[in-house]
Design a protein around this motif. Sequence first.
Motif, PDB file in Angstrom:
ATOM      1  N   TRP A   1       0.830  -1.205   0.000  1.00  0.00           N
ATOM      2  CA  TRP A   1       0.000   0.000   0.000  1.00  0.00           C
ATOM      3  C   TRP A   1       0.865   1.257   0.000  1.00  0.00           C
ATOM      4  N   MET A   2       1.924   1.243   0.783  1.00  0.00           N
ATOM      5  CA  MET A   2       2.808   2.396   0.887  1.00  0.00           C
ATOM      6  C   MET A   2       3.524   2.655  -0.443  1.00  0.00           C
ATOM      7  N   MET A   3       3.974   1.590  -1.092  1.00  0.00           N
ATOM      8  CA  MET A   3       4.666   1.735  -2.370  1.00  0.00           C
ATOM      9  C   MET A   3       3.732   2.339  -3.421  1.00  0.00           C
ATOM     10  N   ALA A   4       2.498   1.893  -3.454  1.00  0.00           N
ATOM     11  CA  ALA A   4       1.530   2.417  -4.417  1.00  0.00           C
ATOM     12  C   ALA A   4       1.204   3.880  -4.125  1.00  0.00           C
ATOM     13  N   HIS A   5       1.095   4.223  -2.861  1.00  0.00           N
ATOM     14  CA  HIS A   5       0.723   5.584  -2.457  1.00  0.00           C
ATOM     15  C   HIS A   5       1.865   6.582  -2.643  1.00  0.00           C
ATOM     16  N   LEU A   6       3.091   6.156  -2.350  1.00  0.00           N
ATOM     17  CA  LEU A   6       4.229   7.072  -2.329  1.00  0.00           C
ATOM     18  C   LEU A   6       5.096   7.025  -3.572  1.00  0.00           C
ATOM     19  N   ASN A   7       4.948   5.973  -4.353  1.00  0.00           N
ATOM     20  CA  ASN A   7       5.757   5.790  -5.556  1.00  0.00           C
ATOM     21  C   ASN A   7       7.256   5.757  -5.243  1.00  0.00           C
ATOM     22  N   VAL A   8       7.598   5.035  -4.171  1.00  0.00           N
ATOM     23  CA  VAL A   8       8.993   4.800  -3.786  1.00  0.00           C
ATOM     24  C   VAL A   8       9.157   3.312  -3.492  1.00  0.00           C
ATOM     25  N   ILE A   9      10.390   2.880  -3.359  1.00  0.00           N
ATOM     26  CA  ILE A   9      10.657   1.478  -3.045  1.00  0.00           C
ATOM     27  C   ILE A   9      10.398   1.248  -1.561  1.00  0.00           C
ATOM     28  N   VAL A  10       9.528   0.289  -1.275  1.00  0.00           N
ATOM     29  CA  VAL A  10       9.203  -0.084   0.100  1.00  0.00           C
ATOM     30  C   VAL A  10       9.383  -1.589   0.208  1.00  0.00           C
ATOM     31  N   LYS A  11      10.155  -2.001   1.197  1.00  0.00           N
ATOM     32  CA  LYS A  11      10.438  -3.423   1.385  1.00  0.00           C
ATOM     33  C   LYS A  11      10.080  -3.832   2.806  1.00  0.00           C
ATOM     34  N   SER A  12       9.515  -5.018   2.928  1.00  0.00           N
ATOM     35  CA  SER A  12       9.219  -5.545   4.260  1.00  0.00           C
ATOM     36  C   SER A  12      10.428  -6.317   4.777  1.00  0.00           C
ATOM     37  N   SER A  13      10.471  -6.526   6.069  1.00  0.00           N
ATOM     38  CA  SER A  13      11.570  -7.302   6.649  1.00  0.00           C
ATOM     39  C   SER A  13      11.592  -8.712   6.088  1.00  0.00           C
ATOM     40  N   TYR A  14      10.424  -9.199   5.671  1.00  0.00           N
ATOM     41  CA  TYR A  14      10.349 -10.550   5.103  1.00  0.00           C
ATOM     42  C   TYR A  14      10.988 -10.596   3.711  1.00  0.00           C
ATOM     43  N   SER A  15      10.731  -9.596   2.897  1.00  0.00           N
ATOM     44  CA  SER A  15      11.343  -9.582   1.561  1.00  0.00           C
ATOM     45  C   SER A  15      12.844  -9.325   1.647  1.00  0.00           C
TER      46      SER A  15
ATOM     47  N   TRP B   1      -2.809   1.578   8.427  1.00  0.00           N
ATOM     48  CA  TRP B   1      -2.560   2.335   7.201  1.00  0.00           C
ATOM     49  C   TRP B   1      -3.370   3.627   7.178  1.00  0.00           C
ATOM     50  N   GLU B   2      -4.617   3.571   7.608  1.00  0.00           N
ATOM     51  CA  GLU B   2      -5.448   4.782   7.636  1.00  0.00           C
ATOM     52  C   GLU B   2      -4.875   5.835   8.581  1.00  0.00           C
ATOM     53  N   LYS B   3      -4.223   5.393   9.654  1.00  0.00           N
ATOM     54  CA  LYS B   3      -3.644   6.335  10.610  1.00  0.00           C
ATOM     55  C   LYS B   3      -2.357   6.972  10.089  1.00  0.00           C
ATOM     56  N   ILE B   4      -1.531   6.222   9.367  1.00  0.00           N
ATOM     57  CA  ILE B   4      -0.239   6.768   8.941  1.00  0.00           C
ATOM     58  C   ILE B   4      -0.256   7.371   7.536  1.00  0.00           C
ATOM     59  N   LYS B   5      -1.142   6.919   6.696  1.00  0.00           N
ATOM     60  CA  LYS B   5      -1.174   7.369   5.294  1.00  0.00           C
ATOM     61  C   LYS B   5      -1.225   8.894   5.126  1.00  0.00           C
TER      62      LYS B   5
ATOM     63  N   PRO C   1      20.475   4.682   9.090  1.00  0.00           N
ATOM     64  CA  PRO C   1      19.122   4.908   8.597  1.00  0.00           C
ATOM     65  C   PRO C   1      18.392   5.967   9.418  1.00  0.00           C
ATOM     66  N   LYS C   2      17.365   6.492   8.821  1.00  0.00           N
ATOM     67  CA  LYS C   2      16.457   7.382   9.529  1.00  0.00           C
ATOM     68  C   LYS C   2      15.270   6.531   9.969  1.00  0.00           C
ATOM     69  N   LEU C   3      14.403   7.092  10.798  1.00  0.00           N
ATOM     70  CA  LEU C   3      13.359   6.279  11.420  1.00  0.00           C
ATOM     71  C   LEU C   3      12.024   6.992  11.479  1.00  0.00           C
ATOM     72  N   ILE C   4      10.986   6.245  11.128  1.00  0.00           N
ATOM     73  CA  ILE C   4       9.613   6.628  11.459  1.00  0.00           C
ATOM     74  C   ILE C   4       9.207   5.678  12.569  1.00  0.00           C
ATOM     75  N   ASN C   5       9.061   6.238  13.766  1.00  0.00           N
ATOM     76  CA  ASN C   5       8.737   5.452  14.941  1.00  0.00           C
ATOM     77  C   ASN C   5       7.225   5.505  15.161  1.00  0.00           C
ATOM     78  N   LEU C   6       6.562   4.382  14.971  1.00  0.00           N
ATOM     79  CA  LEU C   6       5.112   4.332  15.104  1.00  0.00           C
ATOM     80  C   LEU C   6       4.734   4.080  16.552  1.00  0.00           C
TER      81      LEU C   6
END
Length: 116
Positions: free
Chosen positions: A20-34, A91-95, A75-80
Motif C-alpha cells: 500500500w505504501m509503495m503504491a501511495h508514495l511511488n517509492v521502493i518499500v520493502k518488508s523485513s520478510y522480503s 494504514w489509515e492512521k499513517i497514510k 538509517p532514519k526512522l519513522i517510529n510508530l
Amino acid sequence: MPLDWEIWLDTNISPVIAKWMMAHLNVIVKSSYSLDLHFLDDLTIYNRAKSAGKVVLVSKDADFPELISKLGSPPKLINLKIGNCSNQILWEKIKPRMKEVLTILAESDIDMVELQ
C-alpha cells in the motif's frame, strides 16, 4: 521524497503495508520478510540499513530510536506509536502524514519522526 531513498518496514509491520505504501508514495518499500531480516536482531538490521545508505526504517520497536540516537543515521526512522490494530486501521492512521514525514526525513538533518 526522492526516489533514491528506500523504506524498510520492521517485522512488526505487515508486508501488505509495504504494498500500500509503495503504491501511495511511488517509492521502493520493502518488508523485513522480503529483505530476509525478520529473524535478525535490531542491531544487525540497523547495520544493514546503514550499509545500504539512504534507508528509512518504519518500526514500532523501542530499540530503533535508541540505536539511531546512539549510533546516528542513516538509517532514519519513522517510529510508530500506534498500538495493535488491523493493517487497514494502521494504514489509515499513517497514510495522511507519510509524504510529509518522508520529505522531512529526506531533506533535513532530522533522524527520527514519531507518528501516533
